[in-house]
Design a protein around this motif. Structure first.
Motif, mmCIF file in Angstrom:
data_model
loop_
_atom_site.group_PDB
_atom_site.id
_atom_site.type_symbol
_atom_site.label_atom_id
_atom_site.label_comp_id
_atom_site.label_asym_id
_atom_site.label_seq_id
_atom_site.Cartn_x
_atom_site.Cartn_y
_atom_site.Cartn_z
ATOM 1 N N LYS A 138 0.873 -1.195 0.131
ATOM 2 C CA LYS A 138 0.103 -0.056 0.089
ATOM 3 C C LYS A 138 0.896 1.211 -0.169
ATOM 4 O O LYS A 138 2.064 1.202 0.452
ATOM 5 N N HIS B 73 -1.248 -4.663 -4.596
ATOM 6 C CA HIS B 73 -2.460 -4.096 -3.788
ATOM 7 C C HIS B 73 -1.964 -2.847 -2.992
ATOM 8 O O HIS B 73 -1.310 -3.249 -1.953
ATOM 9 N N ASN C 31 -7.698 2.203 -6.047
ATOM 10 C CA ASN C 31 -8.666 1.451 -4.790
ATOM 11 C C ASN C 31 -9.495 2.546 -4.255
ATOM 12 O O ASN C 31 -9.101 3.564 -3.863
ATOM 13 N N GLN D 264 -14.744 -6.026 -4.085
ATOM 14 C CA GLN D 264 -13.838 -6.604 -2.853
ATOM 15 C C GLN D 264 -14.760 -7.634 -2.317
ATOM 16 O O GLN D 264 -14.116 -8.449 -1.864
ATOM 17 N N GLU E 178 -11.460 -9.532 -2.679
ATOM 18 C CA GLU E 178 -11.359 -9.440 -0.994
ATOM 19 C C GLU E 178 -12.431 -10.448 -0.186
ATOM 20 O O GLU E 178 -12.896 -9.815 0.671
ATOM 21 N N TRP F 69 -9.352 -10.065 9.228
ATOM 22 C CA TRP F 69 -9.488 -8.799 9.689
ATOM 23 C C TRP F 69 -10.823 -8.560 10.429
ATOM 24 O O TRP F 69 -10.776 -7.440 11.187
#
Ligand code: GLA
Length: 391
Positions: free
Chosen positions: A77, A110, A163, A239, A270, A342
């Motif tokens: 990132k 990403h 993103n 995502q 994701e 997460w």
């Protein structure tokens, strides 16, 4: 005689035992079947994984047995990569990319630009005491993309180039330093720069809720505009952070149809299914947050009934992905197993179960359901040809 027979029998059983143990040893904890094999010929199957994967060998068997593409969770990132202007940190990304290459796994980069102020290193938007103008911002973006995508040219198969640029509310683009200075041109330029640097990479626009009607329209508007301007965008990323009992299947299908018509690929970038739905966290100005922050209903284990519903819902998703496998290029889960998700921490702390593997890396009912959903439909038996006039 009897003893001899017994020992032959024992030897035979031992051999069977060995055979049975063999696939699980190479395929991951107790699981000889593989998502990668099941999705072969349909789409690539991947996982977002902790940046430290090269140092956590316990995770390797599951990873290698099940997946063929890896997305580093954080280390590529903008913030960790270029925390101050010109000061690049490639320690973790280098190790990650080398690890993936040594295991013949593809890497998903990403992300090159994250169109949110709090996800962009603040120096990007500053010029001395003032605000960076469009030219300065684009020049910095170009350097960032050239340095990062250039370093991994031909080693990173696909990039989330931009993103989360679409607005959740009434605006077209999310208000940010990027959109304020450049309008949508920052997106056009990001794709141009990435393509210049690595013409082989699949370039993706990635967002959340972009299959839902409001954002889908904006997504299509953006893609039309990018196409008119000649920006080399190859796929959109959905995502796919879903919640149990709230899968937007009809909207997903409408999006897949739209992208097929548009001639663009879709990656589900994701994927997870939260079993402790979280949307109330943002509802009504956050008035439920105090109550939700204490909600941890499955801390002692997830009820089988919930796991069953999750399995059914994963199956529905994968049946859809299989139906549109000409459009879907990749499906990546976000994290390897429940213990690493997460969603155990976001947006509040709770014990969550959003993935196909449990905390020990063992397959859950959702895993079986996905494998089943990926199986080809039995070919419909042909009707017997009519031989004459109906009576
Ligand atoms: C978004 C981002 C990911 C990751 C997840 C949560 O979806 O695209 O990089 O931060 O949130 O972990």
């Amino acid at each position: 005689m009897q003893t001899q027979r017994l020992s032959i029998r024992r030897g035979f059983l031992a051999a069977i035992g060995l055979l049975a143990a063999w696939p699980s040893a190479i395929a991951g904890p107790n699981e000889p079947r593989s998502l990668r094999a099941a999705s072969n010929g349909l789409f690539t199957i991947g996982a977002g994984v902790n940046d430290r994967i090269p140092e956590t060998p316990n995770d390797w068997p599951l990873l290698i047995a099940q997946f063929s593409a890896l997305t580093p969770e954080n280390c590529l990132k903008p913030n960790p990569v270029q925390v101050a202007e010109g000061s690049f940190n490639f320690t973790r990304p280098d190790a990650f990319v080398a690890f993936a290459a040594s295991r013949h796994l593809q890497v998903v980069g990403h992300c090159l630009v994250w169109a949110k102020d709090d996800r962009t290193p603040p120096w990007f938007f500053r010029d001395g005491e003032g605000t960076a103008d469009r030219d300065l911002l684009l020049a910095r973006m170009k350097t960032h993309i050239a340095t990062v995508a250039g370093r991994y040219r031909s080693r990173i198969a696909m990039w989330d180039v931009v993103n989360e640029a679409l607005d959740d509310g009434k605006e077209f683009l999310r208000p940010s330093g990027w959109s304020r200075a450049c309008g949508e041109d920052f997106i056009v330029k990001a794709f141009e720069f990435a393509h210049e640097v690595d013409p082989q990479a699949l370039l993706i626009y990635n967002d959340y809720n972009n299959e839902l009607p409001g954002k889908r329209e904006k997504q299509i508007r953006l893609l039309r505009s990018l196409r008119e301007k000649g920006a080399p965008v190859h796929a959109i990323g959905l995502q796919g952070h879903y919640e149990l009992d709230r899968l937007p299947l009809a909207d997903l299908e409408a999006t897949l149809v739209a992208m097929r018509e548009f001639g663009l690929k879709v990656v589900v970038s994701e994927l997870d299914i939260d079993v402790i739905p979280r949307s109330r966290w943002w509802a009504d100005g956050g008035r439920y947050r105090e109550e939700l922050a204490k909600l941890d209903p499955y801390r002692d284990g997830c009820p089988p009934e919930i796991l069953r519903r999750q399995a059914d819902q994963y199956a529905q998703l994968f049946r859809l992905f299989r139906k549109y496998s000409d459009v879907v290029a990749r499906v990546s889960f976000w994290n390897l197993h429940d213990g690493q998700s997460w969603l155990n921490d976001f947006p509040w702390k709770r014990v969550n179960y959003p993935l196909l593997f449990d905390r020990e890396g063992k397959s859950k009912p959702a895993f079986d359901a996905v494998l089943e959903a990926l199986k080809p439909e039995p070919t419909a038996s042909k009707p017997t040809p009519a031989t004459g006039k109906a009576h």
